[in-house]
Design a protein around this motif. Sequence first.
Motif, short mmCIF file in Angstrom:
data_model
loop_
_atom_site.label_atom_id
_atom_site.label_comp_id
_atom_site.label_asym_id
_atom_site.label_seq_id
_atom_site.Cartn_x
_atom_site.Cartn_y
_atom_site.Cartn_z
N UNK A 1 0.84 -1.19 0.00
CA UNK A 1 0.00 0.00 0.00
C UNK A 1 0.88 1.25 0.00
N UNK A 2 0.27 2.36 -0.43
CA UNK A 2 0.97 3.64 -0.53
C UNK A 2 0.10 4.75 0.02
N UNK A 3 0.77 5.78 0.55
CA UNK A 3 0.06 6.97 0.99
C UNK A 3 -0.47 7.76 -0.21
N UNK A 4 0.31 7.76 -1.29
CA UNK A 4 -0.06 8.52 -2.48
C UNK A 4 0.41 7.80 -3.73
N UNK A 5 -0.44 7.75 -4.72
CA UNK A 5 -0.08 7.27 -6.06
C UNK A 5 -0.21 8.47 -7.00
N UNK A 6 0.87 8.80 -7.69
CA UNK A 6 0.92 10.01 -8.50
C UNK A 6 1.32 9.67 -9.93
N UNK A 7 0.72 10.35 -10.88
CA UNK A 7 1.09 10.15 -12.28
C UNK A 7 0.81 11.42 -13.06
N UNK A 8 1.60 11.66 -14.10
CA UNK A 8 1.44 12.87 -14.89
C UNK A 8 1.81 12.60 -16.35
N UNK B 1 -6.98 1.78 -6.57
CA UNK B 1 -7.81 1.93 -5.36
C UNK B 1 -7.39 0.92 -4.29
N UNK B 2 -6.95 -0.26 -4.70
CA UNK B 2 -6.50 -1.27 -3.73
C UNK B 2 -5.11 -0.95 -3.19
N UNK B 3 -4.33 -0.16 -3.93
CA UNK B 3 -2.96 0.17 -3.49
C UNK B 3 -2.92 1.38 -2.57
N UNK C 1 -8.23 11.77 -6.28
CA UNK C 1 -9.13 10.87 -5.58
C UNK C 1 -8.64 10.64 -4.17
N UNK C 2 -9.51 10.82 -3.19
CA UNK C 2 -9.18 10.61 -1.78
C UNK C 2 -9.87 9.33 -1.31
N UNK C 3 -9.08 8.41 -0.78
CA UNK C 3 -9.62 7.10 -0.39
C UNK C 3 -10.42 7.24 0.91
#
Length: 260
Positions: free
Chosen positions: A122-129, A148-150, A258-260
């Motif tokens: 799991x991660x606190x943040x997943x970022x992409x650009x 969403x699962x990560x 998106x905030x989980x």
Amino acid sequence: MAHTDTSTAQPIPSADWTAWQASWDRQQEWYMPDREERFRVMLDMVEALVGPKPRVLDLACGTGSISDRLLKRLPEAVSTGVDLDPALLTIARGSFDGDARVEFVTADLKDPDWPARLPYDSYDAVLTATALHWLHSDPLRTLYGQIAHLVRDGGVFMNADHMPDEATPRINAADRALRHARQERAKAEGALDWRDWWDVAAADPLLAEPTAKRFEIYGEHADGDTPSPDWHARTLREAGFGEARTVWRSPSDALVLGLK
């Protein structure tokens, strides 16, 4: 961020990864002059929502542009970069060599098992650009479900990319015409576009082989979808995010969170 001037198609010394990073930045800025602004807002939201020491997944990381800015802004962060492009990963690994806060994973995001290659569950943040536009909507919807699962509860996902609003065709056309005119002026002054940049990379002894492999994998250019910000926000909520909306936008691009 200061950039080495690599605006003309001159060879870059092999293994000068700082110069290659700067060259990639300049090429990307030819298309997106507000690129640094979207990175700033992205990292503002990371710090605001998950704090100054996040575990981050830099998704479709390329040369590690997000990780570079993340660690300069939040030096106690850690980052996992994942990509399939062998040339861009060569630059990324060379640039961050010896930095224990960063590791890179080779994986295809179209492979259903790609998350199994990651070092964390799991991660606190997943970022992409500027990366997921090469996926069509159905695979992107599947990817959002995997993301969403990560993302841990309370964590965030952010995607900054080309997200035009098809409901405003005249506005879009005017914006596109202005951008293209500015790009042509910059190119006349020596700026590299995407194809020019890859020609320079192919001529470098350390990047020639991974660049050839890159084009074997992707071809000349991927042909995905560019759905609207509303589509992204809605799809993220359907994937399991509690809140999702645009937090930055230009006439043609947007940053959806998106905030989980």
